[in-house]
Enzyme design. Structure first.
Site, PDB file in Angstrom:
ATOM      1  N   ALA A 187      26.876  16.527  56.153  1.00  0.00           N
ATOM      2  CA  ALA A 187      27.069  15.310  55.364  1.00  0.00           C
ATOM      3  C   ALA A 187      25.687  14.845  54.890  1.00  0.00           C
ATOM      4  CB  ALA A 187      27.742  14.245  56.214  1.00  0.00           C
ATOM      5  N   GLU A 225      24.387  16.940  64.826  1.00  0.00           N
ATOM      6  CA  GLU A 225      24.601  15.489  64.814  1.00  0.00           C
ATOM      7  C   GLU A 225      23.930  14.729  65.957  1.00  0.00           C
ATOM      8  OE1 GLU A 225      26.824  17.671  63.834  1.00  0.00           O
ATOM      9  OE2 GLU A 225      28.216  16.820  62.375  1.00  0.00           O
ATOM     10  N   GLU A 240      32.326  21.508  59.896  1.00  0.00           N
ATOM     11  CA  GLU A 240      33.642  20.850  59.958  1.00  0.00           C
ATOM     12  C   GLU A 240      34.516  21.280  58.776  1.00  0.00           C
ATOM     13  OE1 GLU A 240      31.994  16.834  60.376  1.00  0.00           O
ATOM     14  OE2 GLU A 240      32.849  16.789  62.389  1.00  0.00           O
ATOM     15  N   GLY A 281      28.816  18.476  58.967  1.00  0.00           N
ATOM     16  CA  GLY A 281      30.009  18.355  58.125  1.00  0.00           C
ATOM     17  C   GLY A 281      30.370  19.667  57.431  1.00  0.00           C
TER      18      GLY A 281
END
Ligand code: CO8
Length: 265
Positions: free
Chosen positions: A70, A138, A118, A115
Site C-alpha cells: 500500500a 508492515e 495481500e 498490500g
C-alpha cells in the site's frame, strides 16, 4: 471512475489485469484499490452478459515489482477513522477479486510486499518469477497487514508461516514460497508470462461450468463446517449434470475421442 492505473486486456478466454504504476513500484493508494474493484466489477458484468471468460491473470507493470505494498505516503498521515475507511475499501476490492466466479492467477513478477502480497493472496493461485520477493514489512512500519494478510496467509500456509512472516518481515524468494505452498510454480523472469499463460490455458480447456462450481465449493467450504461444505459440493457436482459440457466430456471419454471441446454450456 477511469481505470487510470489498471489495464484490462483480453486474450481468448483469458483476461489480464495489470496494475500499472511502475514509478512507485505499483504501490496501491485508495484510487488504485478502487480501480481494482471497478476492474472486477467490469469482469463480473462481462461474465453476466455471457462473455466466455475462463481465467483472470493479475500482474504488475514493469520489470521490478508486482505490487510493493500500500502507498506509504498516503497512509503516513491517516488517523483512526481514515485508516478504518481505508481498511474497508481495500478489503472490499480484494474480496471482490477473491469471489470472482472464474479462477484468478497472480503472476508475481517482482516485489510482492505488504498490500501486494495481500493482493496475490486474494487470487486463487500464484506463480512467481525467480526474482520475485515476498514479504509482509508492515510490523516494521508500525502497522499490521490490513487487507486480508493475517487471515489468508494463515489459511493458505498455516498460522506458523503467517506469524513468522508477519512478526519478522522476512523477505522470501519464489523457491521458498513454492516450498511453503504459497505459490504453485516458479519461472525464469523472462519466461513468467509464458508459464502463466500455459498454466491458464490448461484451466481454460477444462469444462468452465465445472471449474466455476469447483471454485465456489472450495471457497465456500473454507468458510464453513465440513457437512455444510460437503452439501455445497453435492450441489456443485449435481448441477454439472444439467450441462451440455458434462455430456460432451463423458461421451467423448467413452468414444475415446481426443477432440473434446467444452462450450461453457
Ligand atoms: N508506498 C509508496 N511508495 C513506494 C512504495 C510504497 N509501498 N514502494 C516503493 N515506493 C516508491 C519509492 O518511494 C520510490 O519513489 P521515489 O522514486 O519518488 O523516491 C519508488 O517507489 C521506487 O522505489 P525505491 O527507490 O525505494 O526502489 P528500491 O529498488 O530502492 O527499493 C523496495 C525497492 C525494497 C521495494 C522499496 O521501495 C521498499 O521497501 N518499498 C516499501 C515496501 C513496503 O514496506 N511495503 C509495505 C507497505 S505497508 C502495506 O502494504 C500495508 C498493507 C495494508 C493496506 C491495507 C490496509 C487497509
Amino acid at each position: 471512475m477511469d481505470l487510470e492505473h489498471v489495464i484490462l486486456e483480453t486474450d481468448g478466454h483469458k483476461v489480464k489485469m495489470t496494475i500499472n504504476k511502475p514509478e512507485t513500484l505499483n504501490a496501491l493508494n485508495t484510487s488504485l484499490y478502487n480501480q481494482i474493484e471497478q476492474a472486477c466489477n467490469d469482469i463480473r458484468r462481462r461474465l453476466d452478459e455471457g462473455e466466455d471468460i475462463r481465467c483472470v491473470i493479475v500482474t504488475g507493470a514493469g520489470e521490478k515489482s508486482f505490487v510493493a505494498g500500500a502507498d506509504i505516503s498516503e497512509m503516513s498521515t491517516m488517523n483512526l477513522a481514515e485508516a478504518q475507511r481505508f481498511g474497508v475499501e481495500c478489503n472490499r476490492a480484494f474480496r471482490n477479486l477473491e469471489t470472482l466466479p472464474v479462477p484468478t492467477v497472480a503472476a508475481l513478477n517482482g516485489y510482492t510486499l505488504g498490500g501486494g502480497l495481500e493482493l496475490a493472496l486474494a487470487c486463487d493461485l500464484r506463480i512467481a518469477s525467480k526474482k520475485a520477493r515476498l514479504a509482509f514489512p508492515e510490523t516494521g512500519l508500525g502497522i499490521t497487514p490490513g487487507s486480508g494478510g493475517t487471515q489468508r496467509l494463515s489459511r493458505l500456509a498455516g498460522p506458523a508461516v503467517a506469524m513468522e512472516m508477519i512478526f519478522t518481515g522476512r523477505m522470501i524468494n519464489g523457491e521458498e514460497a513454492l516450498n511453503m505452498g504459497i505459490v504453485s510454480d516458479t519461472a525464469e523472469p523472462e519466461e513468467l508470462m509464458n508459464v502463466v499463460n500455459a498454466f491458464c490455458d490448461k484451466i481454460c480447456q477444462k469444462a468452465p461450468i465445472a471449474i466455476r462450481a469447483a471454485k465456489r465449493a472450495i471457497r465456500r467450504g473454507l468458510e464453513c463446517d465440513t457437512d455444510t461444505g460437503l452439501a455445497f459440493e453435492i450441489e456443485a457436482f449435481s448441477q454439472c449434470f444439467t450441462t451440455e459440457d458434462q455430456k460432451e466430456g463423458m461421451r467423448g471419454f467413452l468414444e475415446k475421442r481426443k477432440d473434446i471441446v467444452y462450450k461453457n454450456k
